[in-house]
Design a protein around this motif. Sequence first.
Motif, PDB file in Angstrom:
ATOM      1  N   SER A  92     -64.925 -10.356 -40.783  1.00 42.36           N
ATOM      2  CA  SER A  92     -65.078  -9.419 -39.672  1.00 42.36           C
ATOM      3  C   SER A  92     -65.799  -8.155 -40.127  1.00 42.36           C
ATOM      4  O   SER A  92     -66.626  -7.594 -39.392  1.00 42.36           O
ATOM      5  N   GLU A  93     -65.501  -7.700 -41.340  1.00 40.61           N
ATOM      6  CA  GLU A  93     -66.133  -6.492 -41.861  1.00 40.61           C
ATOM      7  C   GLU A  93     -67.578  -6.748 -42.272  1.00 40.61           C
ATOM      8  O   GLU A  93     -68.458  -5.919 -42.008  1.00 40.61           O
ATOM      9  N   ILE A 129     -60.417 -13.812 -43.203  1.00 47.43           N
ATOM     10  CA  ILE A 129     -61.038 -13.551 -41.910  1.00 47.43           C
ATOM     11  C   ILE A 129     -61.343 -12.053 -41.778  1.00 47.43           C
ATOM     12  O   ILE A 129     -62.345 -11.663 -41.179  1.00 47.43           O
ATOM     13  N   LYS A 130     -60.495 -11.227 -42.364  1.00 48.86           N
ATOM     14  CA  LYS A 130     -60.736  -9.781 -42.373  1.00 48.86           C
ATOM     15  C   LYS A 130     -62.059  -9.463 -43.063  1.00 48.86           C
ATOM     16  O   LYS A 130     -62.848  -8.631 -42.579  1.00 48.86           O
ATOM     17  N   THR A 150     -62.641 -14.146 -34.601  1.00 46.16           N
ATOM     18  CA  THR A 150     -63.675 -13.591 -35.477  1.00 46.16           C
ATOM     19  C   THR A 150     -64.803 -14.571 -35.767  1.00 46.16           C
ATOM     20  O   THR A 150     -65.983 -14.246 -35.607  1.00 46.16           O
ATOM     21  N   ASN A 170     -69.440  -7.253 -39.018  1.00 46.50           N
ATOM     22  CA  ASN A 170     -69.188  -6.193 -38.044  1.00 46.50           C
ATOM     23  C   ASN A 170     -68.776  -6.745 -36.680  1.00 46.50           C
ATOM     24  O   ASN A 170     -69.367  -6.416 -35.651  1.00 46.50           O
ATOM     25  N   VAL A 171     -67.774  -7.605 -36.702  1.00 45.33           N
ATOM     26  CA  VAL A 171     -67.241  -8.160 -35.458  1.00 45.33           C
ATOM     27  C   VAL A 171     -65.734  -7.926 -35.424  1.00 45.33           C
ATOM     28  O   VAL A 171     -65.115  -7.578 -36.428  1.00 45.33           O
ATOM     29  N   GLU A 172     -65.143  -8.146 -34.274  1.00 45.32           N
ATOM     30  CA  GLU A 172     -63.709  -7.933 -34.078  1.00 45.32           C
ATOM     31  C   GLU A 172     -62.883  -8.783 -35.041  1.00 45.32           C
ATOM     32  O   GLU A 172     -63.191  -9.957 -35.273  1.00 45.32           O
ATOM     33  N   TYR A 173     -61.841  -8.179 -35.595  1.00 47.01           N
ATOM     34  CA  TYR A 173     -60.924  -8.916 -36.452  1.00 47.01           C
ATOM     35  C   TYR A 173     -59.807  -9.515 -35.594  1.00 47.01           C
ATOM     36  O   TYR A 173     -58.963  -8.795 -35.064  1.00 47.01           O
ATOM     37  N   SER A 174     -59.823 -10.807 -35.429  1.00 51.95           N
ATOM     38  CA  SER A 174     -58.829 -11.497 -34.618  1.00 51.95           C
ATOM     39  C   SER A 174     -58.964 -12.989 -34.873  1.00 51.95           C
ATOM     40  O   SER A 174     -59.758 -13.417 -35.716  1.00 51.95           O
TER      41      SER A 174
END
Length: 226
Positions: A90-91, A86-87, A101, A94-98
């Motif tokens: 997110s990268e 998921i990390k 995502t 370019n969205v929030e890592y949570s």
Amino acid sequence: MKIFNDFKDFYNNQNSDNWNFAKNYIPEIFESKFIVHWVYGIIEEFPFEKYPLKNETLEEQNKRVRIEQEFNVLLKKEELYEPVSIKYLSEKFNVEYSQKTVELIPENPGIHYLDSLSIRKLKESLKELSQNSKLNLLICENEEYDYYTSDLQKEYTNITLEKYFEIQELYSFQLDTCLFEESLNWCLTTAENAPILLGCKKELESEIEQKMNLELFKVENEQQMY
């Protein structure tokens, strides 16, 4: 049976206003609560920037179909997708890592959850977690599923993981259940309107995180899951 009484009391007194909080599904004896995230995969060569976000005009529809046919994603076969964290997603987008995502990424067939791989990893994780401890399963009342599960046993003592997954896969993990270790070190819950959740004693957080083969996102009692 007596071993289930506290759990049944908890679920019988659930607060519908708390449906979006982990505390509504995991009994308070488990201080630490985690969302167990399914594995997602990606087709790296997929033209994400060219895939129309909208599907309203004929041009947008045709462009979508051409891309979907080119990459053969209509059936979303798992072997087409490379499992990623998921990390990583997110990268890349370019969205929030949570735990949110995937919801923040525009919907497209270049990303898809990998059901078979996720279930295999969950099986491996629970095997590692349970070791030689006994497991018990409570299946809670659910109006939508009561018709289909009227003959299904609701309390299982010393249940095997094979039996647990047999039940869960039969009902697509939509039953309201709580699988808990006899020593009450941890529990795993499923529900129709919530993700799979893991609860554990606070002092066991690190140990349990290491044994889980799926990504975990810790959620606080007053933190919304969605």
